[in-house]
Design an enzyme around this catalytic site. Structure first.
Site, PDB file in Angstrom:
ATOM      1  N   ASP A 188       0.840  -1.203   0.000  1.00 16.37           N
ATOM      2  CA  ASP A 188       0.000   0.000   0.000  1.00 16.37           C
ATOM      3  C   ASP A 188       0.874   1.252   0.000  1.00 16.37           C
ATOM      4  OD1 ASP A 188      -2.407   1.337  -0.089  1.00 16.37           O
ATOM      5  OD2 ASP A 188      -2.721   1.294   2.081  1.00 16.37           O
ATOM      6  N   HIS A 245       2.420   3.306  -9.105  1.00 22.81           N
ATOM      7  CA  HIS A 245       2.168   1.892  -9.420  1.00 22.81           C
ATOM      8  C   HIS A 245       3.334   1.297 -10.221  1.00 22.81           C
ATOM      9  CE1 HIS A 245      -1.685   2.235  -7.613  1.00 22.81           C
ATOM     10  NE2 HIS A 245      -2.245   2.940  -8.573  1.00 22.81           N
ATOM     11  N   LEU A 293      10.917 -20.898  -4.728  1.00 24.77           N
ATOM     12  CA  LEU A 293      10.066 -19.916  -4.037  1.00 24.77           C
ATOM     13  C   LEU A 293       8.739 -19.869  -4.778  1.00 24.77           C
ATOM     14  CD1 LEU A 293       9.589 -17.331  -2.191  1.00 24.77           C
ATOM     15  CD2 LEU A 293      10.666 -16.002  -4.001  1.00 24.77           C
TER      16      LEU A 293
HETATM   17  C1  IPE Z   1      -5.400  -2.771  -0.168  1.00 25.87           C
HETATM   18  O1  IPE Z   1      -5.080  -1.445  -0.410  1.00 25.87           O
HETATM   19  C2  IPE Z   1      -5.440  -3.533  -1.445  1.00 25.87           C
HETATM   20  C3  IPE Z   1      -4.163  -3.694  -2.155  1.00 25.87           C
HETATM   21  C4  IPE Z   1      -2.992  -3.310  -1.756  1.00 25.87           C
HETATM   22  C5  IPE Z   1      -4.275  -4.361  -3.415  1.00 25.87           C
HETATM   23  P1  IPE Z   1      -6.203  -0.316  -0.533  1.00 25.87           P
HETATM   24  O2  IPE Z   1      -5.470   0.963  -0.678  1.00 25.87           O
HETATM   25  O3  IPE Z   1      -7.172  -0.652  -1.600  1.00 25.87           O
HETATM   26  O4  IPE Z   1      -6.935  -0.426   0.882  1.00 25.87           O
HETATM   27  P2  IPE Z   1      -7.904   0.578   1.656  1.00 25.87           P
HETATM   28  O5  IPE Z   1      -8.997   0.951   0.709  1.00 25.87           O
HETATM   29  O6  IPE Z   1      -7.087   1.778   2.031  1.00 25.87           O
HETATM   30  O7  IPE Z   1      -8.353  -0.178   2.853  1.00 25.87           O
HETATM   31  C1  IPE Z   2      -1.572   0.141  -3.402  1.00 24.20           C
HETATM   32  O1  IPE Z   2      -1.334   1.502  -3.413  1.00 24.20           O
HETATM   33  C2  IPE Z   2      -1.776  -0.421  -4.786  1.00 24.20           C
HETATM   34  C3  IPE Z   2      -3.154  -0.878  -5.069  1.00 24.20           C
HETATM   35  C4  IPE Z   2      -4.146  -0.895  -4.227  1.00 24.20           C
HETATM   36  C5  IPE Z   2      -3.404  -1.354  -6.413  1.00 24.20           C
HETATM   37  P1  IPE Z   2      -2.526   2.534  -3.424  1.00 24.20           P
HETATM   38  O2  IPE Z   2      -2.889   2.828  -4.851  1.00 24.20           O
HETATM   39  O3  IPE Z   2      -3.647   2.098  -2.582  1.00 24.20           O
HETATM   40  O4  IPE Z   2      -1.824   3.810  -2.810  1.00 24.20           O
HETATM   41  P2  IPE Z   2      -2.466   4.848  -1.780  1.00 24.20           P
HETATM   42  O5  IPE Z   2      -2.959   4.067  -0.599  1.00 24.20           O
HETATM   43  O6  IPE Z   2      -3.564   5.549  -2.494  1.00 24.20           O
HETATM   44  O7  IPE Z   2      -1.315   5.742  -1.432  1.00 24.20           O
HETATM   45 MG    MG Z   3      -4.112   2.374  -0.624  1.00 22.40          MG
END
Ligand code: IPE
Ligand code: IPE
Ligand code: MG
Length: 254
Positions: A25, A42, A136
């Protein structure tokens, strides 16, 4: 190696965790902080996956599982969702041969039926190609949700035992989508949030949790080592007392 329920077998925490599960995240915030579009985060995030896969292989981790796209991430703006899909395809195209050469088995779990045909075919071919590798196992959870996982397992179990009245955990677990792996020893969530966000709800029952403010694109081998050393200082009790754990009394069935 046979998967085991971690509520029955107590792993030795001084060893490297066998299975690490990661919520990657903070990609968006990493980019926003740099005045870049979220997509740049990303793209960097994919590079971080590569680094962590290499670090896990070096450390002797047997399974690493990444949450790449949740069942709730479809709620994001269309352009972000389609970009994530394209990134996923490019990463598969670029990385599968390298992974195969490095003895890595690739698994993709989640409700794949919502992906377009081309992506589904690429996933099937990547899994087929790497199926016999055993250095792995890298699992990518895509269109995955912990509740979806439990429900699809319940439906398969009910179909497999049409006459059963009561079901047991042992009957359910072979149908969960990570049945080939032991339950995670260590869960890592980057990006500062302290929640599970519908990741492996069943499998995380006794997993050690580790949260860090580091955004995923910055999470590197050194950061992984910090997480592993935090894990190595934990005492996993699985319901018993600390004294029982110290005396190394085997875990009894409940
Ligand atoms: C969790 O991250 C899902 C992934 C990393 C794929 P999100 O950014 O979607 O989670 P919330 O919405 O903050 O809980
Ligand atoms: C995690 O990073 C990647 C996915 C959920 C695909 P985020 O896109 O949720 O990044 P933040 O949380 O908005 O910074
Ligand atoms: Mg996120």
């Amino acid at each position: 190696m046979t998967p085991s329920s971690s509520t029955q077998i107590v792993p030795d925490v001084s060893l490297v965790p066998r299975h690490i599960a990661i919520i990657m995240d903070g990609n968006g915030r990493w980019a926003t902080k740099r005045f870049m579009p979220r997509v740049a985060g990303h793209v960097k995030g994919v590079e971080a996956v590569r680094g962590i896969v290499e670090a896990c292989a070096k450390q002797g981790v047997e399974y690493v599982t990444f949450f790449a796209f949740s069942s709730e991430n479809w709620r994001r703006p269309d352009d972000e969702v389609s970009l994530l899909m394209r990134l996923f395809m490019t990463a598969l195209e670029r990385e599968v041969s390298k992974m195969h050469a490095n003895g890595i088995r690739l698994k993709i779990v989640g409700d794949l039926s919502r992906f377009d045909d081309k992506l589904q075919k690429m996933i099937a071919s990547a899994e087929r190609k790497t199926a016999a590798n055993d250095r792995l196992t890298v699992t990518i959870c895509a269109n995955y949700g912990g509740r979806w996982d439990i429900m699809q397992a319940v439906n398969k179990m009910a179909a497999a035992y049409p006459d059963a009245g009561d079901f047991s955990e042992e009957q359910l677990t072979p149908f969960l989508s990570l049945a080939y792996a032991p339950e995670p020893d260590l869960f890592i969530r980057t990006g500062g949030e302290e929640r599970i966000s519908n990741f492996l709800l069943w499998q995380l029952a006794y997993t050690e949790l580790y949260f860090t403010d580091t955004y995923w694109p910055d999470f590197d081998a050194a950061a992984l080592e910090l997480a592993i050393s935090s894990y190595q200082q934990r005492e996993r009790r699985f319901g018993r007392t600390s004294a029982q754990v110290s005396a190394q009394i085997p875990v009894a069935k409940c």
